[in-house]
Scaffold this motif. Structure first.
Motif, short mmCIF file in Angstrom:
data_model
loop_
_atom_site.label_atom_id
_atom_site.label_comp_id
_atom_site.label_asym_id
_atom_site.label_seq_id
_atom_site.Cartn_x
_atom_site.Cartn_y
_atom_site.Cartn_z
N SER A 22 1.02 -1.09 -0.14
CA SER A 22 0.29 -0.31 0.42
C SER A 22 0.83 0.84 0.52
N GLU A 23 0.61 2.49 -0.45
CA GLU A 23 1.26 3.40 -0.16
C GLU A 23 1.75 4.29 1.12
N PHE A 24 0.43 3.35 2.44
CA PHE A 24 0.84 3.24 3.46
C PHE A 24 2.63 2.71 3.81
N ASP A 25 2.57 1.19 3.26
CA ASP A 25 3.57 0.45 3.14
C ASP A 25 4.67 1.42 2.60
N LYS A 26 4.66 1.27 1.36
CA LYS A 26 5.66 2.19 0.91
C LYS A 26 6.36 3.66 1.56
N LEU A 27 6.07 3.86 1.52
CA LEU A 27 5.94 5.37 2.68
C LEU A 27 7.10 4.53 4.17
N THR A 28 7.00 3.83 5.05
CA THR A 28 7.17 2.68 5.67
C THR A 28 8.31 1.65 4.75
N ILE A 29 8.35 1.63 4.49
CA ILE A 29 9.08 0.47 4.64
C ILE A 29 10.03 0.57 3.34
N SER A 30 10.36 1.96 2.34
CA SER A 30 10.78 2.49 1.39
C SER A 30 13.15 2.29 1.70
N PRO A 31 13.56 2.07 1.02
CA PRO A 31 15.09 1.61 1.64
C PRO A 31 15.68 3.53 1.17
N GLN A 141 6.71 14.56 6.70
CA GLN A 141 7.07 15.52 7.46
C GLN A 141 7.02 15.52 9.96
N ASN A 142 5.70 14.94 9.93
CA ASN A 142 5.86 14.52 11.67
C ASN A 142 5.76 13.55 12.06
N ILE A 143 6.05 12.59 11.23
CA ILE A 143 6.32 10.95 11.73
C ILE A 143 7.11 9.95 10.85
N ILE A 144 7.68 10.37 9.73
CA ILE A 144 8.66 9.57 8.71
C ILE A 144 10.13 9.98 9.31
N PRO A 363 5.89 -10.55 12.30
CA PRO A 363 6.46 -11.73 12.39
C PRO A 363 7.70 -11.25 11.54
N ASN A 364 7.95 -10.42 10.77
CA ASN A 364 8.88 -10.02 9.98
C ASN A 364 9.97 -8.62 10.97
N PRO A 365 11.09 -8.78 10.79
CA PRO A 365 11.88 -7.24 10.68
C PRO A 365 11.08 -6.20 10.38
N GLY A 366 11.42 -4.92 10.96
CA GLY A 366 11.16 -3.76 9.35
C GLY A 366 10.27 -2.64 10.33
N ARG A 367 9.98 -0.74 10.01
CA ARG A 367 9.43 -0.24 10.24
C ARG A 367 8.12 -1.02 10.71
N ILE A 368 6.89 -0.28 10.73
CA ILE A 368 5.90 -0.37 10.63
C ILE A 368 5.22 0.78 11.33
N LEU A 369 4.40 1.41 10.33
CA LEU A 369 3.47 2.53 10.56
C LEU A 369 1.52 2.38 10.80
N ASN A 370 1.66 2.62 11.99
CA ASN A 370 0.02 2.08 12.72
C ASN A 370 -1.20 3.29 12.65
N ARG A 371 -1.94 3.34 12.37
CA ARG A 371 -2.97 4.38 11.90
C ARG A 371 -4.19 4.24 12.49
N THR A 383 -4.67 9.43 14.34
CA THR A 383 -3.39 8.87 14.81
C THR A 383 -2.79 7.96 14.17
N ILE A 384 -0.90 8.65 13.71
CA ILE A 384 -0.49 7.81 12.94
C ILE A 384 0.84 7.77 13.91
N GLU A 385 1.74 5.97 13.70
CA GLU A 385 2.77 5.96 14.77
C GLU A 385 3.42 5.58 14.18
N LEU A 386 4.87 5.37 14.04
CA LEU A 386 5.63 4.31 13.32
C LEU A 386 6.76 3.77 14.88
N ILE A 387 6.78 2.61 14.36
CA ILE A 387 7.54 1.33 15.48
C ILE A 387 8.76 0.96 15.42
#
Length: 410
Positions: A22-31, A141-144, A363-371, A383-387
């Motif tokens: 998803s677009e949210f996924d790409k924003l989180t996992i993009s190298p 701007q505010n999370i990533i 289950p897998n390593p990586g950043r996670i974006l919760n909303r 509310t958006i959270e990056l862990i």
């Protein structure tokens, strides 16, 4: 016909595309995130690129030391093995949890709502995509960005200070120490404004070039070659203004002699430019001097937002100093796979990697974006959270040196 609503935007951004992301996924996992932006790239990322690790706690067994004894000061208690003529150490690591959370402000929420109301057709992708871009821009701007800035700060602390300072809510703190071999980090005193010392000395009796040559000698005795020099502008400016450095540059003005016969010569002021400094360094088999002035924002003890550079340092007594980082050839490479048309990017002479592990419940390593979208209460909120679980890992902890150049105090 029905108006598009905010929930439609979140569902649009959360829907997997043809590639499964998803677009949210790409924003989180993009190298691409770890590189920063084209106009303000991260420097330390090139030395410690991101690498996914399967375990949040484990042993790294490929640590290369150059000293004949185990480097002191490491909380990992390395064990040395003489393998193939090199000293190989191991250490136990434990990744640390970081998170960034924010709530979309009401004004931005309303602005996005107004975009959606430009059409009474919820299938109008033009307005839906425009609204989605606004949400992605806010998230970036505010999370990533705050999380990526923190990653870069941790990298800089590991390399410059041999100490990563983990700080969190409710007074949480933890210091992670890294190997610090003798002579790896050198202090250059600054004296006072009235009586400057070191690189700021004004009588020409202190040659800043000798400090770089001394590091070069230490590195060569360990079989290392310096391939990068980087700092913020302040120490480079002090280096260029040092009278002993200026005396290494000279110029002569040639003009017709009196009466139009012969020539006359006169000395020109010693002009020092950045290109001239790079030429001087090349004469001594040293690389060009790179500037890194990227900044980040943080909140001070009073909750006021302040700005600092990734290379800005203040010691325990309140004195300011500016590190000059000299990194050596390690022959360690890491390939980052980026989206087309960029493709693969090869990073050379890395000092290790930035480990990213698995977040709890995933289950897998990586950043996670919760909303979390709450649109049934007033006012509505998003509310958006990056862990992330992470830690810089230095696999070549002695392949770099730091000159800590102090500024003159009043």
């Amino acid at each position: 016909m029905a108006f598009a609503v905010f929930r439609d935007v979140i569902e649009f951004l959360s829907k997997p595309g043809k590639d499964g992301w998803s677009e949210f996924d790409k924003l989180t996992i993009s190298p691409m995130l770890q590189f920063g932006t084209d106009d303000a790239p991260y420097f330390f990322q090139e030395l410690l690129p991101e690498r996914l690790v399967s375990k949040n706690q484990g042993t790294e067994g490929n640590i290369e030391y150059r000293s004949t004894l185990a480097a002191s000061g490491s909380s990992y208690a390395p064990t040395d093995i003489n393998k193939g003529g090199q000293i190989i150490g191991t250490f136990d690591y434990k990744l640390g949890f970081t998170n960034q959370k924010d709530v979309l402000d009401v004004a931005t929420y309303e602005a996005i709502h107004d975009i959606l109301q430009l059409s009474d057709d919820s299938a109008n992708l033009s307005n839906l995509e425009t609204a989605a871009e606004s949400v992605l821009d806010w998230t970036n701007q505010n999370i990533i960005k705050p999380q990526m800035d923190l990653n870069e700060l941790f990298r800089s602390q590991a390399i410059i200070d041999a100490l990563v300072k983990r700080r969190g809510a409710n007074g949480y703190y933890e210091d992670v120490r890294y190997p610090n071999s003798p002579g790896q980090r050198v202090i250059i005193p600054g004296g006072t404004v009235a009586a400057p010392l070191g690189w700021y000395k004004t009588d020409g009796s202190y040659d800043s070039m000798l400090d770089l040559q001394a590091i070069q000698t230490v590195a060569r005795k360990k079989g290392l070659e310096i391939v990068r020099i980087a700092s913020s502008w302040e120490p480079k400016r002090a280096f260029m203004n040092n009278p002993a450095i200026k005396n290494r540059f000279s110029g002569v003005a040639i003009a017709p002699g009196a009466g139009g016969t012969g020539i006359s010569t006169s000395a020109l002021p010693n002009m020092v430019t950045e290109d001239g400094i790079d030429a001087l360094l090349r004469q001594w088999r040293l690389p060009a001097w790179q500037l890194y002035d990227k900044t980040y924002n943080y909140k001070d003890a009073n909750g006021i937002i302040q700005t600092s550079g990734f290379l800005d340092r203040i010691d325990a007594t309140g004195k300011k100093y500016n590190p000059v980082i000299l990194t050596c050839r390690t022959r360690r490479e890491y390939t980052v796979n980026l989206p087309n048309p960029i493709g693969k990017v090869l990073l050379t002479n890395t000092l290790g990697y930035f480990a990213i592990g698995r977040c709890v419940g995933h289950p897998n390593p990586g950043r996670i974006l919760n909303r979390l979208l709450e649109d049934k209460l007033h006012p509505p909120s998003l509310t958006i959270e990056l862990i992330q679980e992470s830690l810089p890992i230095l696999t070549a902890p002695e392949a770099h040196y730091v000159l800590n150049v102090y500024e003159p105090t009043p």
